[in-house]
Design an enzyme around this catalytic site. Structure first.
Site, short mmCIF file in Angstrom:
data_model
loop_
_atom_site.label_atom_id
_atom_site.label_comp_id
_atom_site.label_asym_id
_atom_site.label_seq_id
_atom_site.Cartn_x
_atom_site.Cartn_y
_atom_site.Cartn_z
N HIS A 79 0.83 -1.21 0.00
CA HIS A 79 0.00 0.00 0.00
C HIS A 79 0.87 1.25 0.00
O HIS A 79 0.60 2.20 -0.76
CB HIS A 79 -0.91 0.01 1.23
CG HIS A 79 -1.66 1.29 1.41
ND1 HIS A 79 -2.86 1.55 0.80
CD2 HIS A 79 -1.35 2.41 2.13
CE1 HIS A 79 -3.28 2.77 1.13
NE2 HIS A 79 -2.37 3.31 1.94
N GLU A 80 1.91 1.26 0.82
CA GLU A 80 2.80 2.42 0.86
C GLU A 80 3.54 2.59 -0.46
O GLU A 80 3.77 3.71 -0.92
CB GLU A 80 3.79 2.29 2.03
CG GLU A 80 3.13 2.24 3.41
CD GLU A 80 2.15 3.38 3.66
OE1 GLU A 80 2.34 4.47 3.09
OE2 GLU A 80 1.20 3.17 4.43
N HIS A 92 1.60 4.52 -2.97
CA HIS A 92 1.75 5.97 -2.93
C HIS A 92 2.98 6.42 -3.72
O HIS A 92 2.96 7.47 -4.38
CB HIS A 92 1.88 6.45 -1.48
CG HIS A 92 0.61 6.38 -0.70
ND1 HIS A 92 -0.57 6.94 -1.15
CD2 HIS A 92 0.33 5.81 0.51
CE1 HIS A 92 -1.53 6.72 -0.25
NE2 HIS A 92 -1.01 6.04 0.76
N HIS A 151 3.06 8.92 -6.94
CA HIS A 151 3.96 10.05 -7.05
C HIS A 151 4.66 10.04 -8.40
O HIS A 151 4.80 11.08 -9.07
CB HIS A 151 4.99 10.00 -5.92
CG HIS A 151 5.67 11.31 -5.67
ND1 HIS A 151 6.48 11.54 -4.58
CD2 HIS A 151 5.68 12.48 -6.37
CE1 HIS A 151 6.95 12.78 -4.63
NE2 HIS A 151 6.49 13.36 -5.71
#
Length: 227
Positions: free
Chosen positions: A98-99, A102, A106
């Site tokens: 999940h991280e 991100h 980006h």
């Protein structure tokens, strides 16, 4: 006015928020005891997912604590907590990926993430001054101060609302990549959905509280103008 009919709904939303926080911890702990079939740790899964998306320059770092995992957009670093970095459970690889989601957002300039980054400086200032303006407006019966406080508070609410698609999209990217790269089997998707779904609920609850509080302030402002 310190008490308002909307306070009842806000109290319910606050209870939902507490329940969501309890649920995310419980769900994480439950699936932290379920090893992923791939045997990968969260750190290994994150590294592979980053590399597969051309993000070989993005480091995966260990950070102390539990559920302190995050992606730092300034240093472009994925930071994973103890049980995620070292663990090889369904919870560990779900949170880790999940991280990374991100980080991928980006890279591709996902519109909602870009918007959140751009308004963050404004929100950081607005969230600090809005309570002061609102209190001053209430105590001094100053409609102009109250309205200004509402405007600044609206920026914080907008940030909360923008956060929702950012978090849901990161989870969606994570789940797609986890399956495609063989981090999990189809039979393990249910656990992944539960872990990421519980985490997402905390953001929904926070946004709901903010929206209800904004509605309360707007109603107070409108009633003060009618007096």
């Amino acid at each position: 006015m310190f008490f308002h009919p909307m306070d009842f709904l806000i109290l319910i939303a606050f209870g939902l928020s507490l329940w969501a926080q309890f649920r995310v911890k419980g769900t994480f702990n439950r699936y932290a005891d379920v090893p992923a079939s791939s045997g990968l740790t969260g750190a290994e899964a994150a590294r592979r997912m980053l590399d597969a998306n051309g993000l070989t320059h993005v480091p995966v770092e260990h950070i102390p604590g539990t559920l302190t995992d995050h992606y730092d957009p300034i240093s472009r670093t994925v930071r994973l907590s103890d049980p995620v970095y070292f663990g090889n459970s369904i919870s560990a690889i779900s949170v880790a990926c999940h991280e990374v989601g991100h980080a991928v957002q980006h890279k591709v300039s996902y519109p909602m993430l870009v918007a959140r980054h751009r308004i963050f400086p404004v929100v950081n200032f607005a969230s600090g001054i809005a309570p002061l303006l609102l209190l001053a407006g209430f105590f001094f019966h100053a409609a102009n101060l109250l309205l200004l406080g509402i405007v600044f508070f609206s920026a914080a609410v907008a940030f909360q609302l923008i956060t929702l698609p950012v978090e849901f999209n990161a989870s969606s990217r994570a789940k797609d990549m986890m399956v495609k790269m063989g981090f999990i089997r189809n039979t393990e998707e249910r656990g992944v959905n539960k872990v990421l779904g519980a985490a997402a609920l905390t953001y929904v609850a926070a946004a709901l509280i903010s929206v209800l509080e904004l509605a309360k302030y707007v109603m107070i402002f409108n009633s003060s103008n009618e007096d």
